[in-house]
Design a protein around this motif. Structure first.
Motif, PDB file in Angstrom:
ATOM      1  N   GLY A  43      43.333  27.000  51.782  1.00  8.66           N
ATOM      2  CA  GLY A  43      43.416  26.712  50.358  1.00  8.66           C
ATOM      3  C   GLY A  43      44.157  25.421  50.090  1.00  8.66           C
ATOM      4  O   GLY A  43      44.381  24.610  50.990  1.00  8.66           O
ATOM      5  N   THR A  44      44.561  25.268  48.845  1.00 10.14           N
ATOM      6  CA  THR A  44      45.261  24.065  48.401  1.00 10.14           C
ATOM      7  C   THR A  44      46.621  24.443  47.840  1.00 10.14           C
ATOM      8  O   THR A  44      46.732  25.364  47.026  1.00 10.14           O
ATOM      9  N   VAL A  45      47.654  23.743  48.261  1.00 14.35           N
ATOM     10  CA  VAL A  45      49.010  24.004  47.768  1.00 14.35           C
ATOM     11  C   VAL A  45      49.107  23.544  46.315  1.00 14.35           C
ATOM     12  O   VAL A  45      48.866  22.373  46.005  1.00 14.35           O
ATOM     13  N   ILE A  60      49.601  28.930  46.906  1.00 13.64           N
ATOM     14  CA  ILE A  60      48.347  28.361  47.394  1.00 13.64           C
ATOM     15  C   ILE A  60      47.189  28.933  46.586  1.00 13.64           C
ATOM     16  O   ILE A  60      47.106  30.147  46.368  1.00 13.64           O
ATOM     17  N   SER A  61      46.299  28.048  46.160  1.00 10.60           N
ATOM     18  CA  SER A  61      45.076  28.454  45.465  1.00 10.60           C
ATOM     19  C   SER A  61      43.945  28.516  46.483  1.00 10.60           C
ATOM     20  O   SER A  61      43.751  27.596  47.277  1.00 10.60           O
ATOM     21  N   VAL A  81      52.476  19.663  47.374  1.00 10.29           N
ATOM     22  CA  VAL A  81      51.455  19.954  46.360  1.00 10.29           C
ATOM     23  C   VAL A  81      50.239  19.059  46.567  1.00 10.29           C
ATOM     24  O   VAL A  81      50.362  17.857  46.800  1.00 10.29           O
ATOM     25  N   GLY A  82      49.060  19.671  46.483  1.00  9.42           N
ATOM     26  CA  GLY A  82      47.813  18.952  46.684  1.00  9.42           C
ATOM     27  C   GLY A  82      47.311  18.989  48.113  1.00  9.42           C
ATOM     28  O   GLY A  82      46.160  18.637  48.378  1.00  9.42           O
ATOM     29  N   ILE A 202      39.003  21.572  45.255  1.00 10.73           N
ATOM     30  CA  ILE A 202      39.154  21.502  43.801  1.00 10.73           C
ATOM     31  C   ILE A 202      40.528  20.991  43.392  1.00 10.73           C
ATOM     32  O   ILE A 202      40.661  20.238  42.427  1.00 10.73           O
ATOM     33  N   HIS A 203      41.575  21.361  44.125  1.00  5.70           N
ATOM     34  CA  HIS A 203      42.932  20.973  43.733  1.00  5.70           C
ATOM     35  C   HIS A 203      43.462  19.780  44.527  1.00  5.70           C
ATOM     36  O   HIS A 203      44.634  19.431  44.414  1.00  5.70           O
ATOM     37  N   GLY A 204      42.602  19.150  45.319  1.00  3.96           N
ATOM     38  CA  GLY A 204      43.019  17.972  46.057  1.00  3.96           C
ATOM     39  C   GLY A 204      43.233  16.774  45.146  1.00  3.96           C
ATOM     40  O   GLY A 204      42.953  16.810  43.948  1.00  3.96           O
ATOM     41  N   GLN A 205      43.738  15.698  45.729  1.00  7.93           N
ATOM     42  CA  GLN A 205      43.972  14.472  44.982  1.00  7.93           C
ATOM     43  C   GLN A 205      42.734  13.591  45.025  1.00  7.93           C
ATOM     44  O   GLN A 205      42.092  13.448  46.065  1.00  7.93           O
ATOM     45  N   TRP A 206      42.379  12.963  43.893  1.00 10.98           N
ATOM     46  CA  TRP A 206      41.235  12.063  43.863  1.00 10.98           C
ATOM     47  C   TRP A 206      41.522  10.807  44.681  1.00 10.98           C
ATOM     48  O   TRP A 206      42.602  10.235  44.595  1.00 10.98           O
ATOM     49  N   LEU A 207      40.534  10.415  45.467  1.00  8.23           N
ATOM     50  CA  LEU A 207      40.622   9.189  46.250  1.00  8.23           C
ATOM     51  C   LEU A 207      39.569   8.210  45.741  1.00  8.23           C
ATOM     52  O   LEU A 207      38.401   8.565  45.626  1.00  8.23           O
TER      53      LEU A 207
END
Length: 260
Positions: A43-45, A60-61, A81-82, A202-207
């Motif tokens: 998942g994503t933190v 975590i999601s 986070v992320g 979904i909860h990652g950071q945009w690059l």
């Protein structure tokens, strides 16, 4: 999902194994201070910090609306986070920070905001083994190594929405202006104002993958390949931080695909 730590169960849902507590939303597993805590599922933190009751805490999601929480860590979390985490990945170490009477992990599962009933899998005084499957039915949750079942769309205002699992709630993943969204594996890509952006989950950071306002078409592969059309030319790279390769020049490219 798998057990994040091993040890003796000293608290279960609504019961601290000796006193009833309707606000006890998870399971307590006692262990020596410093024992490693692993993620129950990929998942994503979404939180890694201090809470007044939980001390050093990680949230975590996961896919299909699931969320797990890990409380009372001995020191600051080992993740941020992320960050995307895999099943069993180190999150931190057992401690007794916050409102705690001794070293233990307080572990919670929620789904779509509601407390998930852990009671059938744990009993007061029983023991659990780190890494063993949690004996509960996790509806709509695919095996940890499976490609996520993900859906996405762009509305008339250019807001891109995505969700993991058909029964999860939609989540807005940008602020507007998108004209296309592309999915593959855990990657999400979108096109806005001639620029190509992507995120890992979904909860990652945009690059920002390709800027300059010349991108007209994008593609994403589960194998980590990204591709775009810019000025009628075809470019691709494997990995978000790799250099772009010119796959086809001449200014005549209008449509692309990438696989693997």
């Amino acid at each position: 999902m798998i057990q994040p730590v091993g040890g003796r169960v000293t608290g279960v849902l609504s019961n601290r194994c000796g006193s009833i507590d309707s606000d006890h939303y998870g399971v307590d597993v006692a262990g020596n201070s410093g024992m490693a805590i692993g993620a129950a599922y990929p998942g994503t933190v979404t939180f890694a910090g201090w809470t007044s009751g939980g001390g050093n805490t990680v949230t975590i999601s996961h896919a299909s609306g699931y969320v797990t929480r890990y409380l009372h860590m001995v020191r600051q979390a080992s993740v941020t986070v992320g960050q995307q985490v895999g099943q069993g990945q180190l999150l931190g170490y057992v401690g007794s920070t916050g409102n705690s009477t001794g070293p233990h992990l307080h572990f919670e599962i929620r789904r779509n905001g509601a407390v998930y009933n852990l009671a059938p899998a744990y009993s007061c005084g029983g023991t659990v083994t780190k890494g063993a499957p949690i004996n509960l039915p996790f509806a709509d949750l695919a095996p940890a190594d499976a490609i996520p079942e993900r859906f996405a769309f762009v509305n008339s205002a250019g807001v891109a929405f995505a969700k993991d699992g058909a029964y999860s709630p939609w989540q807005a993943i940008n602020a507007g202006g998108a004209t296309k969204v592309a999915l593959s594996g855990n990657w999400i890509g979108w096109l806005q104002s001639g620029n190509f952006y992507a995120k890992d989950g979904i909860h990652g950071q945009w690059l920002p993958l390709a800027e300059g306002g010349q991108v007209s078409e994008i593609a994403v592969s589960g194998g980590g390949w990204f591709a775009f059309v810019g000025g009628g030319n075809y470019f691709a790279k494997q990995g978000a931080y790799a250099a772009w390769l010119t796959m086809a020049g001449g200014g005549q490219v209008s449509e692309i695909a990438v696989n693997g």
